[in-house]
Write an enzyme that holds these catalytic residues in place. Structure first.
Site, PDB file in Angstrom:
ATOM      1  N   LYS A  80       0.863  -1.187   0.000  1.00 45.60           N
ATOM      2  CA  LYS A  80       0.000   0.000   0.000  1.00 45.60           C
ATOM      3  C   LYS A  80       0.895   1.232   0.000  1.00 45.60           C
ATOM      4  CE  LYS A  80      -3.324   0.038   3.050  1.00 45.60           C
ATOM      5  NZ  LYS A  80      -4.074   0.238   4.297  1.00 45.60           N
ATOM      6  N   CYS A  97      -0.353  15.107  -5.757  1.00 44.80           N
ATOM      7  CA  CYS A  97      -0.761  14.408  -6.976  1.00 44.80           C
ATOM      8  C   CYS A  97      -1.933  13.479  -6.690  1.00 44.80           C
ATOM      9  CB  CYS A  97       0.420  13.592  -7.520  1.00 44.80           C
ATOM     10  SG  CYS A  97      -0.006  12.576  -8.948  1.00 44.80           S
TER      11      CYS A  97
HETATM   12  S1  FES Z   1      -2.035  15.478 -10.195  1.00 55.18           S
HETATM   13 FE1  FES Z   1      -0.589  14.002 -10.681  1.00 55.18          FE
HETATM   14  S2  FES Z   1       1.003  15.107 -11.562  1.00 55.18           S
HETATM   15 FE2  FES Z   1      -0.450  16.565 -11.045  1.00 55.18          FE
END
Ligand code: FES
Length: 135
Positions: A80, A97
């Protein structure tokens, strides 16, 4: 092989000739019980054939566990992916991200733009920023 030959050349044509298939849909209402019983193997074989065709051409993409993985390359050796950061280390603002394609994961490096263009998708980062006057 001889059994298949006999089936295809003799039994199957004989069976098909024996069927009382009406010329119109209305004719089905005039079939006897025996006619309907004789049609059962043909109807079943046709249904199996049609289902097989649908399964081959439409069902192949719905195999179990056939969904694409979200995480293509990040920490694949771990069961995970968990990232921990201290709030004090975040600074004024930070972008996390959410597309799982960043080379700086868990931080966004803008790779989502390339993914969005290629996949006609709309993923983007989670942006966190401190409120004005907050330390
Ligand atoms: S959200 Fe993954 S690189 Fe920007």
């Amino acid at each position: 092989m001889e059994a298949i030959h006999i089936f295809v050349k003799t039994s199957l044509p004989k069976y098909l000739r024996s069927l009382n298939v009406p010329k119109t849909f209305g004719g089905f209402s005039k079939l006897s019980g025996e006619d309907w019983v004789n049609l059962v193997p043909l109807v079943l074989c046709t249904a199996v054939f049609v289902m097989a065709i649908f399964r081959i051409f439409l069902g192949g993409s719905r195999k179990k566990n056939a969904l694409p993985k979200v995480n293509q390359s990040i920490m694949k050796e771990d069961p995970k992916v968990v990232t921990q950061m201290d709030i004090e280390d975040i600074g004024e603002k930070i972008a996390f991200c959410r597309c799982w394609r960043s080379k700086k994961f868990p931080l966004c490096d803008g790779t989502h733009n390339k993914h969005n263009a290629e996949a006609n998708d709309n993923v983007g980062p989670l942006l966190l920023r401190r409120a004005e006057g907050e330390k």
